[in-house]
Design an enzyme around this catalytic site. Structure first.
Site, short mmCIF file in Angstrom:
data_model
loop_
_atom_site.label_atom_id
_atom_site.label_comp_id
_atom_site.label_asym_id
_atom_site.label_seq_id
_atom_site.Cartn_x
_atom_site.Cartn_y
_atom_site.Cartn_z
N ASN A 46 30.10 2.38 8.12
CA ASN A 46 30.70 1.34 9.04
C ASN A 46 31.61 0.86 8.79
O ASN A 46 32.79 0.78 7.56
CB ASN A 46 29.12 0.85 9.78
CG ASN A 46 28.82 -0.22 8.49
OD1 ASN A 46 29.51 -1.36 8.39
ND2 ASN A 46 27.50 -0.24 7.80
N ASP A 62 21.61 1.00 8.91
CA ASP A 62 20.04 0.85 9.92
C ASP A 62 19.85 2.60 9.34
O ASP A 62 17.94 2.53 9.83
CB ASP A 62 19.99 1.32 11.32
CG ASP A 62 20.74 -0.47 11.94
OD1 ASP A 62 20.53 -1.92 11.16
OD2 ASP A 62 21.39 -0.29 12.77
N LYS A 109 27.90 20.52 -2.42
CA LYS A 109 28.18 20.21 -0.75
C LYS A 109 27.95 21.49 0.04
O LYS A 109 28.12 22.21 -0.14
CB LYS A 109 30.09 20.39 -1.21
CG LYS A 109 30.72 20.29 -0.36
CD LYS A 109 32.66 20.26 -0.27
CE LYS A 109 33.58 19.99 1.05
NZ LYS A 109 34.52 20.42 0.68
N PHE A 146 22.94 -12.11 11.26
CA PHE A 146 24.14 -11.63 11.99
C PHE A 146 23.90 -10.68 12.86
O PHE A 146 22.50 -9.80 12.27
CB PHE A 146 25.68 -11.27 11.28
CG PHE A 146 26.65 -12.72 10.44
CD1 PHE A 146 25.34 -13.21 9.22
CD2 PHE A 146 27.86 -12.60 11.08
CE1 PHE A 146 26.41 -13.91 8.87
CE2 PHE A 146 27.62 -13.99 10.31
CZ PHE A 146 27.78 -14.87 9.33
N LYS A 183 16.08 -10.15 17.78
CA LYS A 183 15.92 -10.12 16.50
C LYS A 183 15.71 -11.81 15.37
O LYS A 183 15.12 -11.68 14.50
CB LYS A 183 17.44 -10.19 15.73
CG LYS A 183 18.45 -8.79 15.79
CD LYS A 183 19.72 -8.70 15.46
CE LYS A 183 19.76 -7.44 15.42
NZ LYS A 183 21.07 -7.16 15.05
N LYS A 221 12.83 -11.36 13.20
CA LYS A 221 12.43 -10.99 11.25
C LYS A 221 12.06 -13.02 11.08
O LYS A 221 12.86 -12.37 9.55
CB LYS A 221 14.23 -10.78 11.38
CG LYS A 221 14.83 -9.49 11.71
CD LYS A 221 15.99 -8.63 11.63
CE LYS A 221 16.73 -8.03 11.99
NZ LYS A 221 16.12 -6.33 12.36
#
Ligand SMILES: Cc1cc2nc3c(=O)[nH]c(=O)nc-3n(C[C@H](O)[C@H](O)[C@H](O)COP(=O)(O)O)c2cc1C
Length: 392
Positions: free
Chosen positions: A207, A276, A286, A318, A332, A336
């Site tokens: 990401n 995630d 491959k 975050f 969240k 958490k």
């Protein structure tokens, strides 16, 4: 970055007191590099300083077995502060006259760091007008002099000339290098950057996280005296020079390292962007097909796992969102078991991935919400650390 103290040790009885200075500075988490004059080695062995500092000791300017190519310049640049303790009348006078005829005097001439001189000698030597002139020269040039104490001297005389208390010298160095030590004694585990989930031996999913936010927090925490364990994936920012930096690839790897190090820390700050999802059927070969269908499965939730086992530790997470920022962030925080959530809308201009600034809202379990204006991530790191200290 870990700050570096270059310590010059010269040829006098008080050289043994430099051992206490080195070990105290190490305990305060500084990197200590010792340069000895040849005469200092008559009093204390370089091996003692090597063992205490965990670094090679340099005596000769022309050392064959050297760590750096042009060693005196490298040491001069490495120094965040340059201290000579104890400093003989000879070395002080040489420095004042611009003489550079050994490793110590050559390196101090080349450094731009603040210089602290701690004289130690017999009273008559100390009071000698030539020496006093040289000491004044250094004072006038901005060298910081930590004056010797009065009392019984090694030679049997009583008077001024005894090296200042090593703990006072350490306190002065510490004050200059860590002016705000409010995180001293705390260990912070910080995650930063992007993880990679392998598709096959060639390709992976990642990401946009650059690691800038987590690395900024790590640097700010270090500057405030914390011990930092930085667990990071792919980053595009200079890492702090820490022996405790841990590089990981996948979310699973990050999870394992976080759990392994959890007991060592007081605070966990999850600034990384772990993926995630992971690829269900990793292929060692491959993949050749023209239409590749990748099946994904949920990765372990590192923050939630830390939340379950955190005991008295503080957990700061975050939440990078693209819609309903406060709603998602509050969810969240609760799911958490976190103590603070740092929420940001990654679509907002000047916030989120790969930029130097961020715009965040801090949300606490008691419902308190602090909306912060756009600021540099380096500044936000300190604001965040201020707020973490206020958590009850
Ligand atoms: C036993 C002994 C103790 C000494 N103590 C001191 C001292 O406390 N301060 C000092 O300036 N010189 C002292 N000296 C003299 C220095 O060692 C001498 O001036 C030497 O050239 C210093 O070398 P350096 O400055 O390159 O380390 C002492 C010498 C001896 C033999």
């Amino acid at each position: 970055m870990k700050k570096t103290v270059v310590l010059g040790v010269t040829g006098c009885i008080a050289a043994y007191k430099a051992c206490e200075i080195v070990s105290s500075l190490k305990k305060l988490n500084y990197d200590v590099r010792v340069i000895m004059t040849q005469n200092a080695t008559e009093f204390v062995s370089p091996l003692t300083f090597e063992t205490l500092s965990n670094n090679k000791v340099v005596v000769s300017t022309f050392e064959k077995n050297r760590e750096f190519n042009v060693e005196h310049i490298s040491y001069a640049k490495l120094a965040d502060i340059f201290v000579v303790a104890p400093a003989t009348a000879n070395v002080i006078s040489k420095i004042a006259d611009g003489i550079a005829d050994d490793m110590l005097t050559t390196t101090i001439m080349a450094t731009k760091a603040l210089k602290i001189i701690c004289p130690a000698m017999n009273t008559a030597m100390y009071e000698n007008p030539l020496f006093q002139q040289n000491l004044k020269k250094l004072k006038d040039l901005g060298y910081l002099i930590i004056e010797p104490e009065s009392g019984p001297l090694a030679c049997g005389d009583i008077g001024k000339g005894r090296l200042a208390d090593p703990q006072d010298i350490v306190a002065e160095i510490d004050k200059r290098l860590t002016p705000n030590p409010d995180y001293r004694g705390k260990t912070i585990l910080i995650t930063a950057g992007a993880t990679e989930e392998a598709i096959d031996s060639v390709r992976f999913i990642t990401n946009h996280s650059s690691g800038k936010m987590g690395i900024s927090i790590a640097k700010a925490a270090l500057a405030r005296g914390a011990k930092v364990i930085l667990i990071h994936g792919r980053v595009s920012e200079m890492l702090p020079d820490l022996s405790s930096n841990i590089y990981v690839k996948s979310t699973e790897d990050m999870y394992k390292e976080v759990i392994k190090n959890l007991d060592k820390c007081d605070i966990v700050i999850k600034a990384a962007a772990p993926s995630d999802y992971k690829v269900k059927n990793f292929s060692k070969e491959k993949i050749k097909a023209t239409n590749i269908n990748i099946e994904l499965e949920k990765n372990i939730d590192i923050a939630a796992e830390v939340g379950k086992r955190k005991d008295n530790k503080k957990l700061i997470i975050f939440a990078a969102e693209t819609s309903d920022l406060l709603k998602h962030a509050k969810n969240k925080l609760n799911s958490k078991n976190a103590d603070l959530v740092v929420a940001n809308d990654v679509l907002a201009e000047g916030a989120g991935f790969n930029v130097d600034t961020n715009i965040v809202t801090l949300i606490k379990p008691n419902g308190d919400i602090i909306s912060l204006e756009k600021m540099l991530k380096t500044k936000l790191a300190d604001v965040l650390l201020d707020n973490i200290l206020l958590l009850d």
